[in-house]
Design a protein around this motif. Structure first.
Motif, PDB file in Angstrom:
ATOM      1  N   ASP A 121      44.778 -43.812  27.682  1.00 37.56           N
ATOM      2  CA  ASP A 121      45.511 -44.992  27.198  1.00 37.56           C
ATOM      3  C   ASP A 121      45.263 -45.249  25.723  1.00 37.56           C
ATOM      4  OD1 ASP A 121      46.425 -45.457  29.731  1.00 37.56           O
ATOM      5  OD2 ASP A 121      44.767 -46.798  30.251  1.00 37.56           O
ATOM      6  N   THR A 122      44.135 -44.731  25.212  1.00 37.94           N
ATOM      7  CA  THR A 122      43.781 -44.961  23.810  1.00 37.94           C
ATOM      8  C   THR A 122      43.610 -43.612  23.121  1.00 37.94           C
ATOM      9  OG1 THR A 122      41.422 -44.975  24.306  1.00 37.94           O
ATOM     10  CG2 THR A 122      42.568 -47.098  24.446  1.00 37.94           C
ATOM     11  N   THR A 172      44.302 -48.071  19.305  1.00 40.51           N
ATOM     12  CA  THR A 172      45.363 -48.278  20.288  1.00 40.51           C
ATOM     13  C   THR A 172      46.341 -47.096  20.227  1.00 40.51           C
ATOM     14  OG1 THR A 172      46.412 -49.649  18.598  1.00 40.51           O
ATOM     15  CG2 THR A 172      45.279 -50.798  20.385  1.00 40.51           C
ATOM     16  N   ARG A 173      46.931 -46.784  21.383  1.00 40.70           N
ATOM     17  CA  ARG A 173      47.897 -45.678  21.456  1.00 40.70           C
ATOM     18  C   ARG A 173      49.284 -46.246  21.714  1.00 40.70           C
ATOM     19  NH1 ARG A 173      47.743 -40.338  25.462  1.00 40.70           N
ATOM     20  NH2 ARG A 173      49.788 -39.550  24.834  1.00 40.70           N
ATOM     21  N   PRO A 174      50.215 -46.025  20.799  1.00 42.98           N
ATOM     22  CA  PRO A 174      51.570 -46.521  21.069  1.00 42.98           C
ATOM     23  C   PRO A 174      52.148 -45.804  22.286  1.00 42.98           C
ATOM     24  CG  PRO A 174      51.386 -45.579  18.845  1.00 42.98           C
ATOM     25  CD  PRO A 174      50.126 -45.271  19.551  1.00 42.98           C
ATOM     26  N   GLU A 175      52.928 -46.503  23.052  1.00 46.00           N
ATOM     27  CA  GLU A 175      53.479 -45.907  24.275  1.00 46.00           C
ATOM     28  C   GLU A 175      54.250 -44.621  23.975  1.00 46.00           C
ATOM     29  OE1 GLU A 175      55.854 -48.080  27.657  1.00 46.00           O
ATOM     30  OE2 GLU A 175      54.079 -49.167  26.969  1.00 46.00           O
ATOM     31  N   GLU A 207      48.101 -49.408  14.017  1.00 37.15           N
ATOM     32  CA  GLU A 207      47.308 -49.508  15.235  1.00 37.15           C
ATOM     33  C   GLU A 207      46.046 -50.315  14.972  1.00 37.15           C
ATOM     34  OE1 GLU A 207      48.745 -48.561  17.928  1.00 37.15           O
ATOM     35  OE2 GLU A 207      50.388 -47.745  16.738  1.00 37.15           O
ATOM     36  N   GLN A 208      45.383 -50.670  16.085  1.00 36.10           N
ATOM     37  CA  GLN A 208      44.168 -51.468  15.975  1.00 36.10           C
ATOM     38  C   GLN A 208      42.956 -50.617  16.332  1.00 36.10           C
ATOM     39  OE1 GLN A 208      43.971 -54.779  18.632  1.00 36.10           O
ATOM     40  NE2 GLN A 208      42.884 -56.020  17.126  1.00 36.10           N
ATOM     41  N   VAL A 209      41.891 -50.768  15.594  1.00 31.47           N
ATOM     42  CA  VAL A 209      40.642 -50.079  15.922  1.00 31.47           C
ATOM     43  C   VAL A 209      40.002 -50.826  17.093  1.00 31.47           C
ATOM     44  CG1 VAL A 209      38.351 -49.429  15.065  1.00 31.47           C
ATOM     45  CG2 VAL A 209      40.340 -49.343  13.521  1.00 31.47           C
ATOM     46  N   LEU A 210      39.743 -50.083  18.186  1.00 28.97           N
ATOM     47  CA  LEU A 210      39.226 -50.718  19.408  1.00 28.97           C
ATOM     48  C   LEU A 210      37.704 -50.736  19.447  1.00 28.97           C
ATOM     49  CD1 LEU A 210      41.743 -49.115  21.892  1.00 28.97           C
ATOM     50  CD2 LEU A 210      41.676 -51.498  21.143  1.00 28.97           C
TER      51      LEU A 210
END
Ligand SMILES: Cc1cc2nc3c(=O)[nH]c(=O)nc-3n(C[C@H](O)[C@H](O)[C@H](O)COP(=O)(O)OP(=O)(O)OC[C@H]3O[C@@H](n4cnc5c(N)ncnc54)[C@H](O)[C@@H]3O)c2cc1C
Ligand SMILES: NC(=O)c1ccc[n+]([C@@H]2O[C@H](COP(=O)([O-])OP(=O)(O)OC[C@H]3O[C@@H](n4cnc5c(N)ncnc54)[C@H](OP(=O)(O)O)[C@@H]3O)[C@@H](O)[C@H]2O)c1
Length: 259
Positions: free
Chosen positions: A67-68, A30-33, A12-15
Motif C-alpha cells: 500500500d505504501t 504514500t502510494r498513489p492508487e 506524496e507524504q512521508v509516512l
C-alpha cells in the motif's frame, strides 16, 4: 537528473523515516492508487529546491502489492539529495514522478533454474522487492542473495530477510533461499570477509559457499550496485563464458548501475 514537468509527478507524504546508522536510512511514502511498478524498478523522487527541483532515482524496496512505497538511501557526504533526506521527517511532502522505470526484472529470463542476485550497498534495494514476489519463488528452484558492504554494521536487512520465512506469500518457498553477507573491510564469523564480488566469482567461492555448480544452462545472474562493481562483475562473468541477456538474444546476466 532533469526536473520532471509539473504534470508528471504527484505530491506524496512521508509516512516514516528510520535512521539505521548515520549514513543508512529507510523511509516510506504514500502510494498513489495509480502508481504501478514491477519489482526491480526504481522511482524518481524529488523535492522543491529554491526556484527549481532536485530529482534522483531510488529503487523501490516494497512489494508490487504494498500500500505504501518504501526506499533505502545511503547518505552521501555533501550530496544535495542526501542533505534533503538528512532533514526529512514524518509528514513532509516528497515528489514522486508518476512513472517507475528499469529493466532489472527477473521475469525477463525465459529459462534457468538458479537465480543469483549480486548487490553492493544500496544495490540490495531492488532485490528486497523482488524477493517479496511469490512468482519469482515459483519460477526458480533456488535463489541466492549476496550483499557486499564494507563493514558488518551496514548489513541492516538481515532481520527483514529472515522474516521472509514467515511471510504469508513466501514461507512455503523459503527453503529455496540462501543469503550470503559479504564484508569487504572486516572479517567476522558469519560473513564472507575481505574479498569483493568479482573476486568471489573468479575464485569460485560463491558457488562453493552455496553448494551450487554455476553453469550457463541453469544459473542466472542479476547484478546491482556500485557501477565499478557492476562493470567488474560483468567482465568476470563474460570471462567465465556467460552472456548479457537481451530480449531477442537470451543470456544469463541482467545488470543495473545502482548510482
Ligand atoms: C537507477 C538508480 C537507482 C538508484 N537507487 C538508489 C537507492 O535505492 N538508494 C540510494 O541510496 N541511491 C540510489 N541511487 C543513487 C541516488 O539516485 C543518488 O545519486 C544518491 O542518493 C545520492 O544523491 P546525492 O544528491 O546526495 O549525491 P549525488 O550528487 O547524486 O552523488 C554523489 C556521488 O555519491 C556516490 N553515490 C551516489 N549514490 C550512491 C549510493 N547509493 N551508494 C554509494 N555511493 C553513491 C557517487 O559516487 C556519486 O557520484 C540510484 C541511482 C540510480 C541511477
Ligand atoms: N564504506 C566506506 O568505508 C567508505 C569509505 C569512504 C567513503 N565512502 C563513501 O560513502 C558512500 C557510500 O559508500 P558505500 O560503502 O555504501 O558504497 P560502496 O562504496 O559502493 O561500497 C559498497 C560495497 O561495494 C564494494 N565495492 C566497491 N567498489 C567495488 C568494485 N569495483 N567491485 C566490487 N565491489 C566493490 C565495497 O567494497 P570495499 O569496501 O572494498 O570498497 C563494499 O563492499 C560513497 O560515496 C563512498 O565513496 C565509503
Amino acid at each position: 537528473m532533469a526536473a520532471a514537468p509539473e504534470a508528471k509527478f504527484t505530491e506524496e507524504q512521508v509516512l516514516w523515516v528510520k535512521q539505521h546508522t548515520p549514513k543508512l536510512m529507510t523511509f516510506a511514502i504514500t502510494r498513489p492508487e495509480a502508481y504501478r511498478f514491477s519489482a526491480g524498478q526504481f522511482s524518481r523522487l524529488g523535492f522543491r529546491d529554491g526556484e527549481g527541483f532536485i530529482w534522483r532515482a531510488y529503487s523501490i524496496v516494497s512489494a508490487e502489492y504494498a500500500d505504501t512505497l518504501e526506499y533505502f538511501a545511503v547518505l552521501i557526504e555533501n550530496g544535495p539529495m542526501s542533505a534533503k533526506f538528512a532533514e526529512m521527517k514524518t509528514g513532509d511532502t516528497i515528489l514522486l514522478d508518476k512513472t517507475a522505470t528499469g529493466f532489472l526484472l527477473p521475469e525477463r529470463f525465459p529459462d534457468g533454474k538458479d537465480l543469483l542476485m549480486l548487490a553492493t550497498g544500496s544495490g540490495i534495494a531492488p532485490f528486497l522487492s523482488i524477493l517479496e514476489q511469490p512468482e519469482i519463488w515459483q519460477r526458480f528452484d533456488r535463489l541466492a542473495l549476496v550483499h557486499s558492504v564494507s563493514y558488518v554494521g551496514e548489513l541492516i536487512f538481515n532481520d527483514r530477510l529472515a522474516a521472509l520465512a514467515e511471510h504469508p506469500l513466501i514461507e512455503e518457498y523459503f527453503h529455496k533461499f540462501h543469503f550470503i553477507p559479504v564484508t569487504t573491510r572486516e572479517q567476522t564469523g558469519h560473513t564472507l570477509g575481505g574479498k569483493r564480488i568479482p573476486e568471489l566469482l573468479k575464485q569460485n567461492i560463491l558457488a562453493q559457499q552455496l553448494g551450487w555448480q554455476f553453469n550457463p544452462t541453469d544459473t542466472r545472474f542479476m547484478v546491482c550496485g556500485n557501477p565499478e562493481m557492476v562493470k567488474d562483475t560483468l567482465q568476470t562473468l563474460l570471462d567465465l563464458g556467460y552472456t548479457m541477456h537481451r530480449n531477442r538474444l537470451p543470456g544469463q546476466i541482467l545488470l543495473e548501475n545502482g548510482f
